[in-house]
Design an enzyme around this catalytic site. Sequence first.
Site, short mmCIF file in Angstrom:
data_model
loop_
_atom_site.label_atom_id
_atom_site.label_comp_id
_atom_site.label_asym_id
_atom_site.label_seq_id
_atom_site.Cartn_x
_atom_site.Cartn_y
_atom_site.Cartn_z
N SER A 200 0.83 -1.20 0.00
CA SER A 200 0.00 0.00 0.00
C SER A 200 0.87 1.26 0.00
O SER A 200 1.56 1.53 -0.97
CB SER A 200 -0.97 -0.04 1.19
N HIS B 122 -8.67 1.46 -0.33
CA HIS B 122 -8.55 0.50 -1.43
C HIS B 122 -9.91 -0.04 -1.86
O HIS B 122 -10.07 -1.23 -2.14
CB HIS B 122 -7.58 -0.63 -1.06
#
Length: 305
Positions: free
Chosen positions: A88, A195
């Site tokens: 991430s 996300h």
Amino acid sequence: MGIAVVFPGQGTQQSGMALPWRDHPSWAIVEQAEAALGEPLGHLITDAPAEALTRTREAQLAVLLTSLVVWDALAPLPDAPVAFAGHSLGQVTALIASGALPLEAGVRFAARRAELTQAAADAHPGKMAALLGATPEQADDACTAAPDACWVANDNAPGQVVIAGTPDGLAAATTRAKELGVKRAMALNVGGAFHTPLMNEARDGLTKTLQTVTFAAPRVPIVSNHDGRAYDDGDGWRARLPEHVTLPVRWRTSMETLVDLGAEAFVEVGNGTMIAGVAKRTVPDIPVVACGTPEQCERLSEVLS
């Protein structure tokens, strides 16, 4: 030995995590970052209380800076890495470490990324939960209980899949997960449904932000965890990075790709051992060496040999 360098993401922050680096020459990285943003940052990784590091911007900058200080202290590695990757936020760290993104531009981008994702989370409140013991198929099935309100957000490793969505959507999906036999749905202490499509406004803002950012080709490939593929270009990140905040983190696939590229060991650069934990589930034969303190960095050559 083929080495893959991997960087952790948000959630690995800890009060005082870079205090051992305060008098190290690599602390100059923090000073450069402070100049780039025009604000003090060192306190985030030396003495900021834990509650301050729960805020998205502070947490992400703290994780990024700690990893960059450690990476600077490591250079050069005993062997050139075969590839970079980051979980991430760690993907931004990987871009900086690989030479694809200059430090100053990378820090400014990371700060803006955190601001935009938090703004999207404030506008579209959401939550995340880890489905422990779930397969990706079970997670997908669970999310069908809340169409357009819950999605798979992270496929970290076998038995560790994260879903995210609106509060009602997540509640419906976790109920469905239990009906499917998932052992446990553990709520995550985060400030939004990251996300997922709830981050679409952040994606649009990042697209505008990156129009003026210059990328170079990385020294070695970077595995993007939005699709688990390796890339050796620079300009493509101008499209990948915005999309990344709305798409699930495919970390399981990313680790498998690193092994396919020749990685015989992972070096986890930064605070904590999150990546080591999930690697054991996905590629159990690949050792993970933690590098988060000066002592660990000094012993790296010995450990790898």
